[in-house]
Write a protein that holds these residues in place. Structure first.
Motif, PDB file in Angstrom:
ATOM      1  N   ARG A  69       4.033  -2.946   4.896  1.00  0.00           N
ATOM      2  CA  ARG A  69       3.534  -2.965   3.512  1.00  0.00           C
ATOM      3  C   ARG A  69       3.293  -1.549   2.998  1.00  0.00           C
ATOM      4  N   GLN A  70       3.425  -0.554   3.884  1.00  0.00           N
ATOM      5  CA  GLN A  70       3.133   0.824   3.484  1.00  0.00           C
ATOM      6  C   GLN A  70       4.393   1.567   3.032  1.00  0.00           C
ATOM      7  N   VAL A  71       4.256   2.251   1.918  1.00  0.00           N
ATOM      8  CA  VAL A  71       5.328   3.132   1.453  1.00  0.00           C
ATOM      9  C   VAL A  71       4.770   4.541   1.405  1.00  0.00           C
ATOM     10  N   ASP A  72       5.478   5.475   1.977  1.00  0.00           N
ATOM     11  CA  ASP A  72       4.999   6.851   1.972  1.00  0.00           C
ATOM     12  C   ASP A  72       5.240   7.508   0.616  1.00  0.00           C
ATOM     13  N   THR A  73       4.188   7.962  -0.016  1.00  0.00           N
ATOM     14  CA  THR A  73       4.181   8.732  -1.260  1.00  0.00           C
ATOM     15  C   THR A  73       4.771   7.968  -2.439  1.00  0.00           C
ATOM     16  N   LEU A  74       6.070   7.733  -2.458  1.00  0.00           N
ATOM     17  CA  LEU A  74       6.657   6.993  -3.564  1.00  0.00           C
ATOM     18  C   LEU A  74       8.015   6.426  -3.170  1.00  0.00           C
ATOM     19  N   LEU A  75       8.437   5.450  -3.947  1.00  0.00           N
ATOM     20  CA  LEU A  75       9.734   4.809  -3.748  1.00  0.00           C
ATOM     21  C   LEU A  75      10.526   5.055  -5.024  1.00  0.00           C
ATOM     22  N   ALA A  76      11.256   6.186  -5.038  1.00  0.00           N
ATOM     23  CA  ALA A  76      11.986   6.546  -6.250  1.00  0.00           C
ATOM     24  C   ALA A  76      13.396   5.966  -6.206  1.00  0.00           C
TER      25      ALA A  76
ATOM     26  N   ILE B 208       0.952   5.293   1.006  1.00  0.00           N
ATOM     27  CA  ILE B 208       0.346   6.368   1.782  1.00  0.00           C
ATOM     28  C   ILE B 208       0.420   7.638   0.938  1.00  0.00           C
TER      29      ILE B 208
ATOM     30  N   SER C 297       0.832  -1.194   0.000  1.00  0.00           N
ATOM     31  CA  SER C 297       0.000   0.000   0.000  1.00  0.00           C
ATOM     32  C   SER C 297       0.867   1.244   0.000  1.00  0.00           C
TER      33      SER C 297
ATOM     34  N   MET D  15       7.756  -4.248  -5.302  1.00  0.00           N
ATOM     35  CA  MET D  15       7.741  -2.874  -5.805  1.00  0.00           C
ATOM     36  C   MET D  15       8.795  -2.602  -6.865  1.00  0.00           C
TER      37      MET D  15
END
Lengths: 410, 154
Positions: B144-151, A195, A193, B52
């Protein structure tokens, strides 16, 4: 921030201007949860495949309200509020699992998988002392049960008493396009998920905004996965709430982008391993991309052979959780399976073509802080919410607001 | 112990390359054919393969950096990795199977610093002509949470 008194009405008589207070008003957020998510709307809860056998459960949400979805011993699917009748504690804490019944950890009140209260610990006390009066009826406060309907392996739930049947709600234009993708038994391939630093509506607008796709997402454009000049279209359901944006896989593009010297048309940009984009026409209709949304918060995505469902969980006016579940089909060949694993690089928070969305919606949330009374401009493609061939259009975004206003009585 | 010293050194240089924004050298820490997967503990526990980020060669890792530099849009940001001591799980076919805990803080250009990710590296470290490299790196995120994006890669 709450909207200044007296302005919480739609500011104009068109859908082409959207007020910024709509993304930050605290009272409005609470009202949306009641009127939309717990009103006469269907919310996507999970895939049937996430309840793979009898006596399994999966937690989900109806807006910000926690929900338990279960498959009982006979295989029937139920959904109910994840709240104990006693003091309101979460009944199910884990994301998913197997169980024959549910016991609240706080005082061990028990429930069956339909959500019925089946046992109250020490109801008659101990040794004739304590316990609950005989005329007490805690069952009257049991977690609310959702009406559940499934369609093509998708489980939806609603609390509204006037929500139309699911297929009617989806609409005649949307139903065949769900069927097109969800045509076989599904196999879950992964989940995560994201955020989002924004209001839930900004993400739904983003999804319905076919105009931004090839302007924000350069990866998309450069590799000709999707250009607005590619053949495709926009289908918007009658009341505007549901939509499909699609494009054909073959690029018949002219030089519109290059001539316009857009940032996103860098011809020198090439991949060392273009196999990343290798795909097969698994649906046999040449459609390379189909983004489908259902009001208020569901998205079904086909980007080449990358298939996923996404659901939005509103957390606060400026925070949402986007829950992604990637899937394939039970009968996928090894080749197709591997293509799906490779193309998973395109989507999600680290996706070559979707990472920007999380940032973009956050930019709107931040940029419009302090602009409560100002209006945004949603006028690409005119004022209507009808389907069109051109995706240089914000018709589906206007459609969203049409449905929103109807549900909110605004 | 000496072997673990080598792994620790590899880990430290790997993290420093990312934290110092020398992302062009990041693929060189991997074998020509390799596996790089960023996924979640939940996916691993359920045996689900999609995460991801996924790559099967150094060239694909170079593509990821190229996209990051030329195509993808994201706010300027940096990471700070803090790594635990590597643990040697086993030696298999001349390679070291190791596990290392990590915490990564993300520092936005505006100064906001947050704990962005925690997890473990499940690695297979092989020897090439020059030294050690990752034949496999599975980044298993605790959340399981990613804040905003994983660049930027982890």
């Amino acid at each position: 921030m709450n909207a200044p008194a007296g302005i919480r009405a739609w500011p104009t008589d068109t859908l082409t201007r959207v007020p910024y207070w709509i993304y930050s008003d605290q009272a409005l957020f609470a009202e949306e949860m009641e009127r939309i998510f717990r009103g006469d709307a269907w919310s996507f809860l999970c895939l049937e495949a996430e309840l793979p056998k009898p006596n399994t459960f999966r937690t989900s949400h109806l807006g910000d309200m926690p929900v338990v979805v279960t498959r009982d011993k006979d295989g029937a699917i139920h959904a109910f509020e994840n709240r104990c009748a006693h003091r309101g504690a979460l009944l199910v804490i884990k994301e998913r699992g197997e169980t024959k019944d549910i016991a609240c950890v706080y005082h061990n009140w028990t429930y069956d998988l339909c959500g019925n209260l089946t046992g109250v610990a020490f109801r008659r006390g101990i040794g004739g002392k304590g316990g609950m009066p005989p005329d007490s009826h805690p069952e009257a406060h049991a977690p609310r049960r959702l009406r559940v309907e499934t369609f093509c392996g998708l489980v939806f739930g609603t609390l509204g008493s006037n929500t139309p049947p699911l297929e009617t709600y989806l609409g005649a234009d949307i139903v065949p396009n769900i069927r097109r993708v969800m045509r076989k038994p599904v196999k879950v391939l992964g989940g995560y998920s994201q955020i989002l630093p924004s209001n839930w509506k900004l993400y739904m607008e983003n999804t319905k905004d076919s105009y931004h796709a090839s302007l924000l997402h350069m990866f998309f454009t450069t590799f000709r996965l999707n250009r607005l000049s590619q053949k495709g279209g926009l289908v918007v359901s009658e009341d505007g709430g549901n939509h499909i944006s699609y494009s054909m896989a073959a690029d018949v593009a002219g030089k519109e982008y290059e001539q316009a010297k857009l940032r996103t048309a860098n011809e020198s940009y090439a991949l060392e391993v273009p196999e990343l984009l290798k795909s097969v026409d698994e649906f046999g209709d040449g459609i390379g991309l189909q983004i489908l949304s259902v009001f208020p918060g569901f998205i079904l995505q086909q980007i080449r052979n990358s298939l996923a469902v996404r659901r939005i969980v509103p957390i606060a006016t400026d925070k949402s959780e986007l829950v992604w579940t990637m899937f394939g089909f039970e009968d996928d060949t090894d080749e197709l399976h591997n293509i799906r694993l490779m193309q998973a690089n395109l989507i999600g928070p680290g996706g070559f073509i979707s990472m920007e969305d999380g940032a973009a919606v956050g930019f709107v949330q931040r940029g419009s802080r302090g602009a409560g009374r100002e209006l945004s401009v949603v006028e690409m493609g005119g004022q209507g919410i009808g389907s069109e061939e051109s995706r240089v259009s914000e018709a589906a975004v206007r459609g969203f607001w049409n449905a929103y206003r109807r549900h909110m009585g605004m | 112990m000496e072997k673990l010293f080598g792994v620790q050194d590899l880990n430290a240089r790997y993290a420093e390359a990312i934290d110092d924004d020398r992302l062009e050298s990041w693929p060189d820490f991997f074998g020509e054919t390799c596996k790089y997967l960023v996924t979640t503990a939940e996916n691993v526990a359920q045996g689900l393969p999609i995460g991801m980020m996924f790559a099967t060669s150094r060239a694909m890792l170079r593509d990821r950096i190229k996209a990051l530099r030329q195509a993808n849009i994201y706010e300027p940001q940096r990471y700070r990795h803090v790594l635990g001591a590597p643990q040697l799980i086993e030696e298999r076919d001349g390679a070291l199977v190791t596990r290392t805990s990590f915490m990564v803080a993300r520092i936005m250009h505006g100064g906001e610093t947050m704990l962005f990710a925690t997890g473990r590296y499940d690695d297979r470290v092989a020897r090439n002509g020059k030294g050690l490299e990752f034949a496999e790196k599975t980044v298993v995120l605790d959340s399981r949470q990613v804040d905003t994006l994983l660049a930027i890669p982890l």
